[in-house]
Enzyme design. Structure first.
Site, PDB file in Angstrom:
ATOM      1  N   ILE A   1     116.122   7.794 -30.265  1.00  0.00           N
ATOM      2  CA  ILE A   1     115.080   8.157 -31.226  1.00  0.00           C
ATOM      3  C   ILE A   1     115.483   9.416 -31.988  1.00  0.00           C
ATOM      4  O   ILE A   1     115.000   9.668 -33.075  1.00  0.00           O
ATOM      5  CB  ILE A   1     113.703   8.363 -30.554  1.00  0.00           C
ATOM      6  CG1 ILE A   1     113.717   9.540 -29.581  1.00  0.00           C
ATOM      7  CG2 ILE A   1     113.227   7.102 -29.883  1.00  0.00           C
ATOM      8  CD1 ILE A   1     112.324  10.028 -29.212  1.00  0.00           C
ATOM      9  N   ASP A   2     116.412  10.211 -31.413  1.00  0.00           N
ATOM     10  CA  ASP A   2     116.786  11.486 -32.042  1.00  0.00           C
ATOM     11  C   ASP A   2     117.645  11.313 -33.295  1.00  0.00           C
ATOM     12  O   ASP A   2     117.811  12.264 -34.060  1.00  0.00           O
ATOM     13  CB  ASP A   2     117.546  12.368 -31.048  1.00  0.00           C
ATOM     14  CG  ASP A   2     116.669  12.847 -29.899  1.00  0.00           C
ATOM     15  OD1 ASP A   2     115.444  12.675 -29.990  1.00  0.00           O
ATOM     16  OD2 ASP A   2     117.214  13.381 -28.926  1.00  0.00           O
TER      17      ASP A   2
ATOM     18  N   MET B   1     110.289  15.591 -30.275  1.00  0.00           N
ATOM     19  CA  MET B   1     111.609  15.502 -29.638  1.00  0.00           C
ATOM     20  C   MET B   1     112.717  15.785 -30.647  1.00  0.00           C
ATOM     21  O   MET B   1     112.501  15.691 -31.862  1.00  0.00           O
ATOM     22  CB  MET B   1     111.788  14.150 -28.970  1.00  0.00           C
ATOM     23  CG  MET B   1     111.076  14.076 -27.628  1.00  0.00           C
ATOM     24  SD  MET B   1     111.409  12.541 -26.762  1.00  0.00           S
ATOM     25  CE  MET B   1     110.648  12.884 -25.182  1.00  0.00           C
TER      26      MET B   1
ATOM     27  N   ARG C   1     116.669  17.349 -29.468  1.00  0.00           N
ATOM     28  CA  ARG C   1     117.296  18.425 -28.687  1.00  0.00           C
ATOM     29  C   ARG C   1     118.144  19.341 -29.559  1.00  0.00           C
ATOM     30  O   ARG C   1     117.992  20.545 -29.549  1.00  0.00           O
ATOM     31  CB  ARG C   1     118.202  17.837 -27.597  1.00  0.00           C
ATOM     32  CG  ARG C   1     117.505  16.968 -26.617  1.00  0.00           C
ATOM     33  CD  ARG C   1     118.488  16.445 -25.604  1.00  0.00           C
ATOM     34  NE  ARG C   1     118.915  17.503 -24.712  1.00  0.00           N
ATOM     35  CZ  ARG C   1     118.238  17.894 -23.630  1.00  0.00           C
ATOM     36  NH1 ARG C   1     117.112  17.310 -23.312  1.00  0.00           N
ATOM     37  NH2 ARG C   1     118.692  18.857 -22.873  1.00  0.00           N
TER      38      ARG C   1
ATOM     39  N   LEU D   1     105.485   9.803 -25.812  1.00  0.00           N
ATOM     40  CA  LEU D   1     104.791   8.857 -26.707  1.00  0.00           C
ATOM     41  C   LEU D   1     105.740   8.427 -27.818  1.00  0.00           C
ATOM     42  O   LEU D   1     105.680   7.316 -28.323  1.00  0.00           O
ATOM     43  CB  LEU D   1     103.579   9.534 -27.357  1.00  0.00           C
ATOM     44  CG  LEU D   1     102.318   9.637 -26.514  1.00  0.00           C
ATOM     45  CD1 LEU D   1     101.268  10.441 -27.268  1.00  0.00           C
ATOM     46  CD2 LEU D   1     101.799   8.252 -26.179  1.00  0.00           C
TER      47      LEU D   1
HETATM   48  O1  F6P Z   1     115.936  10.200 -26.153  1.00  0.00           O
HETATM   49  C1  F6P Z   1     116.337  11.516 -26.402  1.00  0.00           C
HETATM   50  C2  F6P Z   1     115.289  12.405 -25.925  1.00  0.00           C
HETATM   51  O2  F6P Z   1     114.146  11.881 -26.469  1.00  0.00           O
HETATM   52  C3  F6P Z   1     115.384  13.887 -26.258  1.00  0.00           C
HETATM   53  O3  F6P Z   1     114.879  14.245 -27.494  1.00  0.00           O
HETATM   54  C4  F6P Z   1     114.601  14.506 -25.127  1.00  0.00           C
HETATM   55  O4  F6P Z   1     114.976  15.832 -24.924  1.00  0.00           O
HETATM   56  C5  F6P Z   1     114.983  13.639 -24.000  1.00  0.00           C
HETATM   57  O5  F6P Z   1     115.169  12.359 -24.528  1.00  0.00           O
HETATM   58  C6  F6P Z   1     114.009  13.612 -22.865  1.00  0.00           C
HETATM   59  O6  F6P Z   1     114.416  12.664 -21.956  1.00  0.00           O
HETATM   60  P1  F6P Z   1     113.867  12.478 -20.477  1.00  0.00           P
HETATM   61  O7  F6P Z   1     112.546  13.110 -20.379  1.00  0.00           O
HETATM   62  O8  F6P Z   1     113.822  10.991 -20.307  1.00  0.00           O
HETATM   63  O9  F6P Z   1     114.884  13.100 -19.597  1.00  0.00           O
END
Ligand code: F6P
Length: 363
Positions: free
Chosen positions: A142-143, A185, A187, A288
């Site tokens: 999604i990023d 989200m 990172r 979500l």
């Molecule tokens: O899919 C990428 C992502 O959505 C990042 O933006 C986020 O930091 C991470 O996944 C969180 O992943 P999880 O909570 O599943 O470890």
């Protein structure tokens, strides 16, 4: 459809899920079956090929019926199972990649379709480079932060979900004359925050690519205040940082795993109240953004990617990732695709559009 050499292929979904995973699986399964091939899926990411892992399951037309529009992955996934770095109870990591390769061959598989983001595709690249494993990657996240593809599947749906959330925050912010800070989200790249922030007409958008200053953020809020706009919407990517500051980490997840980000919205909100006296609320949209039915655009992209991955296998074009380039699907090397994270370019017209519309980027 011509019958090519009979093959036994296996599909893996690794890392965080994204809307469209099931559509990729469906396309890959149906396109393989039409070629007379056998298709299997690995349960719960590479875990399925390690230790007493969750194993593999056969996939037929019935297994993929009615899943194009569903979120999640029918195979399950994990972002713990990097076979090159398995965390041990004593805090060290162990390389179990040879076991994955040995299991792959003992099942008699001819090719692996690895559907993943930068982490899972880097694993696929290493399996190909080190063991010559016949791999084709499919870009999922999604990023939207993968090199060599104009878009990953899941991004469009996440932007729609985030935009809808921003739309819903507007009336409550306005009614209460509050500042609402929403954490999205992203990172290392601010694609979701920027696209949803602009589409949702946020007043301030903070992305990892542009370190922000709290002075600039508060100035924007106060200038709205003095022009009679007593509320503001701030969108902040989870990986955004203040100038000279650091990522806000919610949890260190131990060796071999990425830290869990989270908390920047709360910090920004606290600072806004302290500096402006405005009543401020914060929320994190969190997972979500990874849920829900894939948008039509994501479904189509996923189906195209899945079908293209099968064509790559047919052509024995391994060590590649299918990618969207110039509106068409092509294959690019996994090495190129995983070389670095694709961040929002500072000369992006969407950033420029935000500025032209008077949105503050916190700089
Ligand atoms: O899919 C990428 C992502 O959505 C990042 O933006 C986020 O930091 C991470 O996944 C969180 O992943 P999880 O909570 O599943 O470890």
């Amino acid at each position: 459809m011509s019958q090519t050499r009979k093959r036994k292929i296996v599909i893996n979904t690794g890392g965080g899920d994204a809307p469209g995973l099931n559509a990729v699986i469906r396309a890959a399964v149906l396109c393989s079956l039409r070629r007379g091939w056998e298709v299997w899926g690995i349960r719960s990411g590479y875990d399925g090929l390690m230790g007493d892992g969750t194993g593999v399951l056969p996939l037929d037309a019935d297994s993929v019926r009615g899943i194009t529009h569903t979120g999640g992955t029918i195979l399950g996934t994990s972002n713990r199972g990097n076979p090159f770095k398995i965390a041990l109870p004593d805090g060290t990591v162990e390389d179990r990649s040879a076991q994955v390769v040995e299991r792959f061959h003992s099942h008699g598989f001819d090719a692996l379709i690895a559907i993943g983001g930068d982490g899972s595709l880097s694993i696929a690249k290493d399996l190909h480079q080190r063991y010559d494993l016949p791999v084709v990657g499919v870009p999922k996240t999604i990023d939207n932060d993968l090199e060599a593809t104009e878009s990953t599947f899941g991004f469009d749906t996440a932007v729609a979900t985030a935009t809808d959330a921003i739309d819903k925050l507007h009336p409550t912010a306005q009614s209460h004359q509050r500042v609402m800070v929403v954490e999205l989200m992203g990172r290392y790249a601010g694609w979701i925050a920027l696209y949803a922030g602009v589409a949702g007409t946020a007043d301030i958008v903070l992305v990892p690519e542009i370190p922000f200053s709290m002075e600039a953020v508060c100035q924007k809020i106060l200038s709205r205040e003095s022009s009679g706009r007593h509320f503001s919407i701030v969108v902040v990517a989870e990986g955004a940082t203040p100038r000279g500051g650091e990522l806000v980490v919610a949890k260190d997840q131990g060796p071999g795993r990425e830290v869990q980000l989270g908390g920047i919205a709360e910090r920004v909100a606290r600072e806004i109240t302290r500096r402006t006296g405005k009543e401020t609320r914060h929320l994190a949209l969190g997972h979500l953004q990874r849920g829900g039915q894939p948008s039509a655009r994501d479904r189509l992209l996923s189906l195209r990617f899945g079908a293209a991955a099968v064509r790559c296998i047919e052509a024995e074009d391994f060590g590649k990732m299918v990618a969207l380039q110039g509106g068409s699907i092509r294959s690019v090397s996994l090495k190129e695709a995983t070389r670095r994270i694709r961040t929002v370019p500072l000369d992006s017209d969407v950033l420029q559009t935000a500025r032209d519309l008077g949105t503050s980027l916190g700089d």
